[in-house]
Every structure is written in C-alpha cells, then in structure tokens.
Design a protein around this motif. Structure first.
Motif, short mmCIF file in Angstrom:
data_model
loop_
_atom_site.label_atom_id
_atom_site.label_comp_id
_atom_site.label_asym_id
_atom_site.label_seq_id
_atom_site.Cartn_x
_atom_site.Cartn_y
_atom_site.Cartn_z
N THR A 129 7.35 -36.52 -9.21
CA THR A 129 8.90 -35.89 -8.84
C THR A 129 8.95 -34.53 -9.19
O THR A 129 8.18 -33.82 -9.75
N TYR A 130 9.88 -34.11 -7.91
CA TYR A 130 9.89 -32.57 -8.19
C TYR A 130 11.29 -31.93 -7.64
O TYR A 130 11.94 -32.92 -7.05
N GLU A 131 11.63 -30.68 -7.81
CA GLU A 131 12.77 -30.17 -7.10
C GLU A 131 12.46 -29.11 -6.64
O GLU A 131 11.59 -28.09 -7.09
N MET A 132 13.19 -28.45 -5.50
CA MET A 132 13.00 -27.11 -5.04
C MET A 132 14.07 -26.23 -5.83
O MET A 132 15.25 -26.21 -5.79
N GLY A 143 17.57 -39.97 -9.61
CA GLY A 143 18.09 -39.02 -8.41
C GLY A 143 17.33 -37.80 -8.01
O GLY A 143 17.52 -37.24 -6.75
N SER A 144 16.06 -37.76 -8.57
CA SER A 144 15.10 -36.36 -8.28
C SER A 144 13.97 -36.99 -6.94
O SER A 144 14.04 -38.33 -6.78
N LYS A 145 13.44 -36.10 -5.98
CA LYS A 145 12.73 -36.47 -5.18
C LYS A 145 11.53 -36.66 -5.55
O LYS A 145 10.98 -36.22 -6.55
N ALA A 146 10.88 -37.64 -4.86
CA ALA A 146 9.34 -38.03 -5.37
C ALA A 146 8.38 -37.89 -4.04
O ALA A 146 8.62 -38.02 -2.96
N GLU A 183 10.99 -22.83 -3.96
CA GLU A 183 9.60 -23.18 -4.24
C GLU A 183 9.55 -24.64 -4.94
O GLU A 183 10.64 -24.95 -5.52
N GLU A 184 8.48 -25.43 -4.71
CA GLU A 184 8.60 -26.78 -5.36
C GLU A 184 8.19 -26.61 -7.01
O GLU A 184 7.14 -25.95 -7.26
N VAL A 185 9.06 -27.25 -7.69
CA VAL A 185 8.52 -27.23 -9.15
C VAL A 185 8.51 -28.85 -9.52
O VAL A 185 9.26 -29.41 -9.39
N ASN A 217 11.28 -54.02 -4.49
CA ASN A 217 10.21 -53.80 -5.51
C ASN A 217 10.69 -52.79 -6.60
O ASN A 217 11.18 -51.73 -6.14
N ILE A 218 10.07 -53.15 -7.71
CA ILE A 218 10.22 -52.33 -9.00
C ILE A 218 8.97 -51.89 -9.57
O ILE A 218 8.20 -52.84 -9.77
N ALA A 219 8.59 -50.66 -9.83
CA ALA A 219 7.32 -50.00 -9.96
C ALA A 219 7.31 -50.14 -11.43
O ALA A 219 7.97 -49.02 -12.08
N GLY A 220 6.68 -50.96 -12.17
CA GLY A 220 6.52 -50.66 -13.80
C GLY A 220 5.56 -49.91 -14.04
O GLY A 220 4.22 -49.95 -13.64
N SER A 221 6.02 -48.56 -14.76
CA SER A 221 5.17 -47.36 -14.60
C SER A 221 4.80 -46.79 -16.09
O SER A 221 5.83 -47.13 -16.96
N ILE A 222 3.84 -46.02 -16.39
CA ILE A 222 4.17 -44.97 -17.62
C ILE A 222 3.95 -43.70 -17.30
O ILE A 222 3.40 -43.29 -16.25
N VAL A 223 4.89 -42.77 -17.57
CA VAL A 223 5.18 -41.59 -17.52
C VAL A 223 3.83 -40.78 -17.98
O VAL A 223 3.77 -40.74 -19.19
N ARG A 224 3.22 -40.06 -17.15
CA ARG A 224 1.82 -39.22 -17.52
C ARG A 224 2.17 -37.97 -18.11
O ARG A 224 1.59 -37.40 -18.81
N SER A 225 3.39 -37.36 -17.24
CA SER A 225 3.57 -35.79 -17.60
C SER A 225 4.95 -35.50 -17.44
O SER A 225 5.66 -36.29 -16.47
N GLY A 226 5.38 -34.65 -18.10
CA GLY A 226 6.89 -34.22 -17.82
C GLY A 226 7.81 -35.26 -18.14
O GLY A 226 7.65 -36.03 -19.21
N GLU A 227 8.86 -35.42 -17.33
CA GLU A 227 9.80 -36.42 -17.29
C GLU A 227 10.28 -37.01 -15.85
O GLU A 227 10.18 -36.14 -15.17
N ILE A 228 10.51 -38.20 -15.85
CA ILE A 228 11.03 -38.89 -14.61
C ILE A 228 12.48 -38.94 -14.64
O ILE A 228 13.10 -39.32 -15.54
N LYS A 229 13.35 -38.33 -13.66
CA LYS A 229 14.57 -38.12 -13.66
C LYS A 229 15.32 -39.07 -12.60
O LYS A 229 14.91 -38.83 -11.21
#
Length: 616
Positions: free
Chosen positions: A607-610, A552-555, A518-520, A538-550
């Motif tokens: 971002t998510y992982e299986m 190597g993870s899938k997005a 399942e996708e988490v 391109n570099i996306a200047g971003s703000i993390v809205r929830s959880g954490e961005i890692k």
C-alpha cells in the motif's frame, strides 16, 4: 552582394569575415542600419532560425552571433569599457591619452585605499569602529552592515602623519557583487578572521576577489580576547590559500587584534602602511580634472541625490560639472566623513557630493566634464545604453518549438518584481542575489524596475500594469501612495535585512512551481490463503510484513517480483469478525480488494500514498 533568400527573404550578405560592431543591448533596427537592410526582413530571418524578436527589441549577444553567422557577418558586441571609450571620444575626452601624457614630475604620493573584508560577524564593522572611533554597528539591522561607506583616518608612522582611506564593504554573502567592485578600487585589503571561528565560506570568497584583483592582503586576526581563540590555527588554515605569515617565511603580515578592546589597532595600521610602501607605487596626478568612482549613493529628502565618491586622480572642486554613471550635475557642496564642508578633494579622498540630478549606482565611474551640456549629453547616452542593456538582460529567450508547448502546459510562470531601497548599493546587491535564485526553467523571475528612494505612485502604477510585487528595502510607501496600492491590490513587501528578502522571494518562487508528488510506501502484506465469499468476493487472508495496512489506501499487487496490478483499493479490512481501519506489522488480517479477484497465495500487497514533495 545579395544573399540567396533565407526563409523567403532577401537580405544583404557579408563575406564571412565582414565585422559589424553593435553596442550592448542593441536592437535589430540598429543592426539593420549597419548592414543597410530592412529590419522587417531580419525579423523574418530570426523566425526562420527559431528565434522571436521585434525590430525594436534589444537582443543579447548570443542571438546576434546566431544572426551574424547566418548572414555572413562577424558580430562584435562592444564591451562596457569600449563603449565608454567610444562615448568619451565623441566628446573629445581621452582618458588613456591623459595617463600617457603624465610625467614623473606630475605625480604625487597619495594615501592607500583599504577595503576591510571577511566573513559575516567576524568583526569588520567593530574593527572600523575601533579605527575611526565611530559607532556604525549599533544602527545596523541584524548587526549586518547594509551600506557602503568610506572614511579617512590619520596615523603617525615614523614621525610622519599618514592618512589612510577605508572602504567599508558589507559582510553578508548577498553583497558579493559590491565586494567584487571594492576589489577594483582598493589598493590593500584587510582580511578579518575571527580567532575563535576560523576560515569560513565568505572569508574564502572575499579572499578570491582580492587575489583575482591582485590586491595585497593584510590579515587581522580578530577576537583574540575571546575564550577559545587560536590565532596560530588561523595562520595554518590560510596557508592553504597562499597566505603565508611572515613568521612562517612568507610575505603576508598577520596582526592579532581585538576590535572590542581596541588592542593592537596601531600595529594593524602600521602593517597596512608597510605593505603599501613595500608593494605599491601609490602616486597620482592631483593637478587635473578629477576622475574616480561612486562608492555609494542615496536620495536624501532634504539634500536630494547624495553620492559618496572616491577621487582616484585629479582634484574635485565645488562648482565642477560632473557625470557619474547616468547621473550628472554640478558639485554644489562636498562633505567629509565627519559632515564638515570641504572645498576640494584630491586623490584617494572620499567625499559626499551634492548637486547631482539623479542617483548614480554604486561602482559607477565619475569624471569632471568640460561643461554642463557635455555632462548632460554623456549621462543621457549612458542612460539610453543602460536601458537597452537591461531590456536585453530581461528578455527570456524561448524558441518557437518550445513556446506553444510551454504555454499549452502552463509552464511559463513569471514573477515580476520592482525593487526600491534607501541606497543604490543595497538595491544592486539585492538584485544580484535574487537573479541567482535557481528554481529551474518553470518559473521566470524578472526585475522590471529598480530605484532609490520612497515607493512612488509611478512604481505602484507600473506594478498594477505588470502584476508586479514591490520590494521596499528600508523604504516605505506613505500616505496616499500606500492607500492607492492597497486599493489597487498591489503587494508591497518591506524588509530591513537583505537575507530575509531573499528567503521570502525564493519561497514565493518555489510556491509558483507546480507541486511535485512522490510515492510513499505505507505497508506490505503477504497473502497466505484465499477465502471465497459470495457477498464480498475474494478475501485475502494475509499477514502484515511491514508498516501498516490502512483501509481506503491504494495498493499494488506483485507476484514473484512482477507487478500484476496497480492502483487497487483496499476496500475492506477485517480482524477476525471485526471491521478495522488499519492493521499493523506482525498481525494477521483479511483484505478485500473490491472488484479485483485475480489473487494467488504468496502475492505481495504493497500500500502507498502520493505525498507532495517539498522543494529543496
């Protein structure tokens, strides 16, 4: 008359109402004999109907109905009861005629047969201990009664010595099948409910069995000496199940007891006898050949097959030739519940019988046969019918359309089991519980053999040939058998408590299932500004809205709620000038998505992982 060809085959056809009777577990060859057809042609008809079977393979009722409908026959599968009648009539034994011929003068009073039922750990065994002053509970694994026993006790009622027969049924939920059988041989049920615990699932289950069998119930409210005991609450709870106490205007006797202290045991026995005298006509003819039921059976190293039987009518004597299920023999000796020799046993008397050539199953009926030869023939016919019925039960039905797909996908998995136990009741209860494990259609559980006694070389050879696991319940493989099993790589699992076996087999079955994922979601980030880099893209200047961005993870990239990219990798992650592995909620960061550059301000990066999904 001849039918039009079905799938290119011509077979005799019925007129739509022609009745064909086949025994349970019959094969296509048996059916072909009944309608004067070639078995090979029926095999082809079944293939035409999307079913696969060989000419000698046992079929289930559904397949026979399907085949019969196609050929214009009404197929009746003979029930076990009708099968028994037909079997006995072949040997000139008519049990129904016997009953009809008995007059009032032939009948004599017999003791009531009482079954003690209730939820696990509510004190059934301790109550029986208090009644018969024997200690069974101490020797039981996990404090749960694993075997069935039968005992007769005597009590003084209105100045008369009255015997009462007790059947001790195991309390664990796995023994549902045996408790259901207990309802068929019992006259009265004592429902044990703990005063400090109340009505529990097995209380209701046992109650349903007894009410379905129309058995009068006496309620023993146990553990009244325990702190927190509330006998009145039990009376109120049971009114929901149509058990209304006499003090509330009903007709069910409630007795408050303490099995541990031996309190009110006499009152409970008196309530049993009063209920029996008021509600039942307990009479049987003692002057005929014995008929009854096997309560329990086991294989004793010194004494051979030993069966605990309950005589229901007639008198069983030493020297009688009997047949019990698929077992037959001559009664060599009989013992009562104290181990004393008895020469005869009348109605409602439980005794241990020695002299059988095989071990009967718990619940098998027994009769005294006219001679040894008749007993052997009846047993052999029963064994053949049982073997075919079990083959029909073991057959996994799968249509031609499903078969190739299932094999190609590797979906058909089978766990073969061989069950061995110390007594037949435990083996049957374990089999019943295992067959109810539900893990969907991907895995098939098959019990290919079961029996009583130590694990033998034959069991191990069968396990080698069929890749089976052997389950030993209170029995073991010893000496050279154990060495041979180890050498051949046969897995033998030993258990002393039934629910441990059930839990482990269920886990093993679930382990055979293909893993589900399942996708988490790990975190989300909103793109605030796009930076162009000749080195990194391109570099996306971003703000993390929830959880954490890692890193190597899938997005997944979404724009106004619409997915614009899937399976994108977080190739790089920076905080100011530093490379980092993760950024938490509320912090700003630069995200590099590798070769994916189609980004806009306001896009959301999720971002998510299986992860492997645990089986329920």
């Amino acid at each position: 008359m001849q039918a039009p060809t079905i799938g290119g085959v011509t077979v005799p056809r019925g007129n739509g109402s022609t009745v064909v009777r086949v025994r349970r577990g019959a094969s296509l060859t048996d059916f072909a004999d009944k309608i004067d057809a070639n078995p090979a042609s029926l095999v082809q008809v079944l293939i035409h109907l999307g079913e696969m079977a060989t000419a000698t393979q046992s079929l289930d009722e559904e397949t026979f109905q399907l085949l019969g409908a196609e050929l214009g026959y009404v197929v009746e599968v003979v029930s076990p009861e009708d099968e028994e009648k037909e079997l006995f009539s072949a040997f000139n034994i008519d049990l129904e005629a016997e009953l009809e011929e008995e007059g009032e003068e032939d009948l004599a009073a017999r003791p009531p047969v009482v079954t003690v039922v209730g939820h696990v750990d509510h004190g059934k065994t301790r109550l029986l201990d208090a009644i018969r002053n024997a200690d069974v509970a101490e020797g039981e694994a996990g404090g749960i009664t694993q075997h069935i026993g039968a005992y007769q006790v005597h009590t003084d009622h209105e100045g008369v010595d009255r015997p009462i027969t007790f059947i001790d049924t195991p309390g664990h939920e796995a023994f549902t099948a045996m408790r259901a059988r207990g309802a068929k041989v019992t006259d009265i049920a004592i429902l044990v409910v703990a005063a400090d615990d109340g009505v529990m699932p097995q209380t209701i289950e046992a109650l349903n069995h007894m009410q379905a069998a129309d058995v009068p119930i006496v309620v023993a409210v146990n553990k009244i000496d325990v702190e927190g005991a509330n006998p009145q609450k039990i009376r109120q709870q049971l009114t929901e199940y149509n058990l209304i106490a006499e003090e509330y205007g009903g007709d069910t006797m409630f007795v408050d007891v303490s099995a541990k202290q031996g309190q009110n045991i006499d009152a409970l026995l008196e309530a049993v006898l009063l209920t029996a005298d008021a509600a039942l006509d307990l009479r049987a003819n003692p002057d005929k050949d014995a008929r009854g039921v096997a309560i329990e059976a086991n294989l004793d190293r010194g004494r051979g097959a030993v069966a605990t039987v309950l005589v229901q009518s007639g008198t069983l004597r030493v020297g009688d030739g009997i047949v019990a299920g698929v077992a037959h023999g001559r009664v060599r000796a009989m013992l009562d519940e104290h181990g004393n020799n008895v020469h005869e046993a009348g109605p409602s008397r439980p005794v241990q019988v020695m002299g059988l050539a095989a071990v009967p199953r718990a619940g098998d009926t027994f009769i005294v046969a006219p001679d040894d030869r008749t007993a052997r023939q009846i047993a052999e016919k029963r064994e053949a019918a049982d073997r075919q019925a079990s083959l029909a039960k073991a057959r996994k039905r799968i249509s031609l359309e499903d078969l190739n797909d299932a094999l190609a996908a590797g979906k058909v998995e089978t766990l073969n089991l061989i069950l061995k136990g110390d007594v037949s009741g435990s083996v049957e209860a374990l089999e019943d519980a295992l067959m109810q494990i539900d893990v969907g259609d991907e895995v098939d559980l098959r019990i290919i053999d079961r029996g009583v006694g130590a694990i033998t070389m034959n069991n191990i050879n069968l396990a080698v040939a069929s890749d089976a696991v052997i389950i030993g319940f209170n029995v073991r493989a010893e000496g050279q058998n154990a060495e041979y099993a180890d050498k051949e790589g046969v897995e033998i699992r030993y258990y002393g408590v039934i629910y441990q076996a059930i839990e482990e087999i269920e886990s093993a079955l679930k382990g055979m299932l293909k893993p589900e994922y399942e996708e988490v979601e790990l975190g989300t980030a909103e793109i605030r500004e796009i930076f162009r880099s000749s080195k990194f893209g391109n570099i996306a200047g971003s703000i993390v809205r929830s959880g954490e961005i890692k890193r190597g993870s899938k997005a997944r990239i979404t724009r106004d709620g619409v997915v614009v990219a899937e399976n994108v990798e977080i190739a790089g992650l920076r905080r100011f000038k530093d490379d980092v592995t993760e950024v938490r909620e509320g912090f700003e960061c630069g995200i590099n998505l590798g070769s994916y550059n189609d980004l806009q301000d306001g896009d959301l990066i999720a971002t998510y992982e299986m992860r492997e999904k645990p089986r329920d």
